[in-house]
Design a protein around this motif. Structure first.
Motif, short mmCIF file in Angstrom:
data_model
loop_
_atom_site.label_atom_id
_atom_site.label_comp_id
_atom_site.label_asym_id
_atom_site.label_seq_id
_atom_site.Cartn_x
_atom_site.Cartn_y
_atom_site.Cartn_z
N ASP A 69 -21.28 -8.39 40.25
CA ASP A 69 -20.54 -9.28 41.15
C ASP A 69 -21.41 -10.44 41.61
O ASP A 69 -20.94 -11.58 41.74
CB ASP A 69 -20.05 -8.50 42.38
N ASP A 95 -23.07 -16.71 29.75
CA ASP A 95 -22.85 -15.37 29.22
C ASP A 95 -22.67 -15.36 27.71
O ASP A 95 -22.63 -14.29 27.09
CB ASP A 95 -21.64 -14.71 29.90
N GLN A 139 -21.52 -13.01 38.86
CA GLN A 139 -20.19 -13.56 38.59
C GLN A 139 -19.78 -14.58 39.66
O GLN A 139 -19.15 -15.59 39.36
CB GLN A 139 -19.16 -12.45 38.50
N GLN A 140 -20.13 -14.30 40.90
CA GLN A 140 -19.80 -15.24 41.98
C GLN A 140 -20.48 -16.59 41.76
O GLN A 140 -19.88 -17.64 41.98
CB GLN A 140 -20.22 -14.64 43.32
N SER A 141 -21.72 -16.55 41.31
CA SER A 141 -22.43 -17.81 41.05
C SER A 141 -21.87 -18.52 39.83
O SER A 141 -21.83 -19.75 39.77
CB SER A 141 -23.93 -17.54 40.86
N ALA A 142 -21.42 -17.73 38.82
CA ALA A 142 -20.89 -18.32 37.60
C ALA A 142 -19.62 -19.11 37.88
O ALA A 142 -19.32 -20.08 37.16
CB ALA A 142 -20.62 -17.23 36.56
N HIS A 143 -18.88 -18.74 38.92
CA HIS A 143 -17.63 -19.42 39.24
C HIS A 143 -17.80 -20.48 40.34
O HIS A 143 -16.82 -21.07 40.79
CB HIS A 143 -16.57 -18.40 39.68
N ALA A 144 -19.05 -20.71 40.77
CA ALA A 144 -19.28 -21.72 41.81
C ALA A 144 -19.08 -23.12 41.23
O ALA A 144 -19.33 -23.37 40.06
CB ALA A 144 -20.70 -21.58 42.36
N SER A 145 -18.62 -24.03 42.08
CA SER A 145 -18.35 -25.39 41.62
C SER A 145 -19.64 -26.15 41.33
O SER A 145 -19.67 -27.07 40.52
CB SER A 145 -17.53 -26.15 42.68
N SER A 177 -26.88 -13.35 32.57
CA SER A 177 -25.47 -12.98 32.61
C SER A 177 -25.14 -11.98 31.51
O SER A 177 -24.45 -10.97 31.75
CB SER A 177 -24.60 -14.23 32.47
#
Length: 840
Positions: free
Chosen positions: A633, A596, A636-642, A603
């Motif tokens: 959303d 981002d 964002q969910q993918s951005a916080h994936a491990s 992003s």
């Protein structure tokens, strides 16, 4: 009936010395809370928690936000709401209502005197320093008489209970009484989460208050018309309560404007619209007093309207609340309200303020200095004076207290002291159980034709920690809905006219403000930019993820060079990526999706979409906003994936394309074919043309341009593979492929289709009476002519005509965008008549 000891209240421990809203001193539930608590008891903690999770999702989907400055979430921070309402008994509310009306009437009379004859100063009712030394006393506004003689059109007061249950006023909100929009949003959420409870409690409705507000503002208009132009003046999207301003404007049916949207000509305020300047009758402002006019008030303000004060003097426009009304927001005035009430109204003040001492009076100064450890000292005026920290004297050292004493003695008129308030507590849903938390209530009034009307409800604010004496939404506070009970069944109230005779049928609305058209235009461009970028990246990753990834590098060239041409890759990076190993190429493509901080990444494009969606929140449907939120959303969910691999990226891009299709579908199916929709679609068509012409140009210049694999990539990017196969039962042919994606008017992805739509839109936009085409029309005519004269068959013989056409289109689109901006997004002429399509 509620059991002697409710299961929900088993861990509920009230604080000693504080009034509790739900329980009396014996631990019994108060009568007006019994119905609520009994029904919550029937629901049980698990069901209440489940419903509240639904409520939180609803808040998120509706985009109810509050901007906490410095918070990483910024404008996207969800509004904090507790599901358990604060309940006020009907008889108690009637008494409070009378006292509130008296207080609003008194403050309006004081404002009228301060900006009029100033008899209170001459007769000793008010100290001159309290009024004349304030920055909030606007000297340019002295002598200006507001419409209907009302200075305080909208008013709010913060209330708290003393330990004996008596209501105190702890602050007056006379300048911009914020929160009425959040109150409405709270009611919408709680009535959906607890529908049967809301119905059984006979809660008074809020719609009637907003009806009074709309009537009150309409009466302020000086121009004789049945439909005055009323606007809500906002500081902009970075203001902490921007959502509320947008929400309220939409609910009341007003245009949400910024200072740059308005201009003053010949003593009148005008709104800049697509058709020119249109007169404004009433401004409901959410901009601070001294920021409203950089000519006569604060000269460095970028939020106001130059010349607004002069327009007020002429009486051509009304502003609610009147400029300068923030004067009475100073806490020092509370010390004088009992005497002023007797002097102006001949009555005792019915709603007491928290005990207040203004140090500008010698006796008050001595009292404050003697009792400094027991009081809370804060600035009396808007100045550089520094009071006590939130913890009061207990949070200060002896040396700090001594320094404060010196400051008070040196400039006593800058300080005010108040008695420390022990806030009452109310049941708050925390970690699956009810716990007591300090609470204060803000109530709202609006001026009517025969006095003030009180909202039957309000905004309850909760402190995050037990024992707190101050509540700030900026520092972790949350809110509650306030339910004022009725003695019997509650009649339905609506803002809609009940009689068919009371409404005039229309096919259009008010003309669209230029800034809104500009935002919708860029919303369309960014939405299409997101889709084109997602398609480019998906096609690249699919080829990179194939079994023959090493041999597919050449096929990636047009995709990468298109990203570079649109500044989504640094200059020269495409060539470097084509010669890099597969792992480095993969890493770069994944960065374009999730980083981002990178300009042009998916992003960052999604963030811009969210920002633009917020700017036009009052012009789009709730479904449209939900689709935008879903898109944000998803990424964002993918951005916080491990872990994020190529396969994950392709799944994400597929989902994003589905979300964008939903967004485009809502715009196409749900928006009226008016100016707003046209500019949204114009933005989409221009952006699609830019990306497609750039991609086709790079694909055509590739060394493998006429190979089946390259042509399949062209069809995939244009989403036209099925159409091609249904027409041609053969391998992709370069002339047929480029004819389909460039010149086929029936293909919604073709370049000619985009130009056909753009031509239709421009023909329906407002225009002057010139017989010659505008610069935008001229650019469009040249591009369409060039495109129509292109012969794709020359590709079979190595001709260059197609490439020249694509190069011309790439250069024409930015020029067309600039010409539209000059012609429609900034105006200085009075409204043009005769638009073919005049509103939204």
């Amino acid at each position: 009936m509620v059991p002697a000891r409710s299961r929900l209240l088993r861990d509920y421990r009230t604080a000693a010395g504080a009034f509790d809203e739900v329980q009396d001193s014996t631990g019994q539930v108060r009568p007006h809370y019994r119905t609520l608590m009994a029904e919550l008891e029937d629901l049980g903690s698990e069901e209440l928690q489940r419903r509240w999770e639904t409520g939180r999702r609803f808040i998120h989907e509706q985009g109810v936000t509050y901007n906490v400055y410095g918070d990483p979430m910024g404008m996207e921070r969800p509004w904090e709401l507790d599901p358990v309402p604060m309940v006020i008994a009907a008889d108690e509310w009637k008494q409070l209502e009378t006292a509130l009306i008296q207080r609003a009437t008194l403050i309006n009379a004081v404002l009228a005197d301060c900006y009029g004859d100033q008899k209170l100063i001459h007769q000793g009712g008010l100290p001159p320093a309290l009024v004349l030394s304030q920055l909030d006393f606007l000297r340019p506004c002295h002598g200006i008489k507001p419409a209907n003689g009302v200075f305080l059109d909208c008013y709010a007061v913060d209330l708290a209970r003393s330990p004996d249950g008596k209501w105190w006023a702890i602050s007056d909100r006379t300048q911009i009484p914020t929160g009425a929009g959040y109150t409405l949003a709270n009611r919408l959420v709680t009535s959906r989460v607890l529908p049967e409870v809301f119905r059984d409690c006979n809660v008074q409705r809020l719609a009637g208050f907003y009806g009074h507000m709309r009537d009150s503002l309409a009466r302020l208009a000086n121009r004789r018309t049945d439909d005055p132009r009323i606007v809500v003046l906002t500081p902009g999207p970075h203001n902490e309560t921007y959502f509320e301003q947008s929400y309220l404007a939409r609910y009341l049916g007003y245009s949400l404007v910024e200072g740059q949207d308005l201009t003053v000509r010949d003593g009148r305020v005008f709104l800049k619209t697509l058709s020119g300047l249109e007169p404004v009758d009433v401004i409901l402002r959410r901009v601070d007093d001294d920021f409203c006019d950089p000519l006569e008030l604060r000269n460095h303000s970028m939020l106001g309207v130059p010349g607004l004060v002069e327009a007020l003097r002429s009486g051509s426009v009304a502003v609610a609340n009147s400029l300068g009304s923030g004067l009475l927001q100073s806490p020092a005035f509370m010390a004088f309200l009992p005497g002023l009430c007797k002097q102006l109204l001949g009555e005792e003040l019915k709603l007491s303020s928290v005990a207040t001492w203004w140090c500008g009076q010698k006796s008050a100064e001595q009292h404050v200095l003697t009792n400094l450890h027991k009081l809370f000292v804060k600035p009396a005026l808007r100045s550089q004076a520094k009071g006590m920290p939130p913890g009061g004297a207990a949070a200060m050292s002896e040396s700090e207290l001594a320094e404060l004493k010196k400051r008070i003695q040196f400039q006593p008129h800058l300080y005010v002291a108040q008695e420390r308030v022990e806030l009452s507590t109310a049941p708050t849903w925390i970690d699956g159980k009810l716990m007591p938390r300090p609470v204060a209530m803000r109530v709202y009034l609006v001026a009517g034709e025969n006095g003030y009307h009180v909202m039957p409800g309000g905004l309850a604010r909760i402190a995050p920690l037990d024992g707190a004496r101050m509540i700030s939404m900026q520092k972790g506070g949350s809110s509650k809905d306030v339910w004022v009970l009725n003695d019997g069944p509650v009649p339905d109230v609506t803002l809609l006219p009940r009689s068919a005779d009371a409404i005039q049928l229309r096919r259009t609305g008010n003309n669209l403000p230029s800034r809104v058209a500009d935002n919708l235009y860029w919303l369309g461009r960014y939405a299409e930019r997101a889709e084109c970028t997602a398609r480019l990246l998906r096609s690249s990753l699919i080829r990179l993820n194939s079994e023959s990834a090493s041999s597919a590098i050449a096929l990636l060239e047009p995709f990468l060079r298109t990203l570079e041409a649109q500044d989504q890759l640094p200059v020269g990076r495409a060539q470097a990526m084509l010669t890099a190993n597969t792992e480095a190429l993969e890493a770069e493509l994944l960065t374009i999706i999730l980083d981002d901080q990178r300009a042009g990444s998916l992003s960052s494009i999604a963030e811009n979409l969210q920002r633009l969606g917020m700017l036009v929140r009052d012009r789009t449907s709730n479904d449209f906003w939900r689709a935008l939120s879903k898109l944000s959303d998803t990424i964002q969910q993918s951005a916080h994936a491990s872990e994020f691999l190529i396969g994950d990226a392709i799944v994400l891009l597929n989902q994003m394309l589905l979300d964008l299709a939903a967004l485009h579908g809502l715009a196409y199916e749900n928006m009226t074919r008016a100016q707003g929709w046209r500019f949204l679609d114009i933005g989409r068509r221009i952006e699609r043309t830019i990306y497609m012409s750039s991609f086709l140009s790079h694909a055509l210049s590739s060394s493998i341009a006429d190979t089946p694999s390259a042509l399949e990539a062209v069809l995939e990017m244009a989403d036209s593979a099925i159409t091609y196969r249904s027409r041609y039962n053969l391998m992709p042919h370069i002339a047929a492929v480029y004819d389909l994606v460039m010149l086929d008017e029936t293909n919604p992805r073709s370049l000619l289709f985009q130009f056909r739509q753009l031509t239709k839109h421009l023909e329906r936009l407002p225009s002057d009476s010139s017989a010659l085409p505008s610069p935008a029309h001229r650019t469009l005519i040249e591009a369409v002519t060039k495109l129509r004269l292109t012969d794709p068959m020359v590709l079979s013989t190595g001709g260059s005509g197609v490439a020249e056409t694509l190069e011309h289109l790439e250069k024409a689109m930015p020029r067309l965008s600039d010409e539209l901006a000059v012609n429609y997004f900034a105006h200085s002429a009075i409204s043009r008549a005769g638009s073919a399509d005049v509103g939204e």
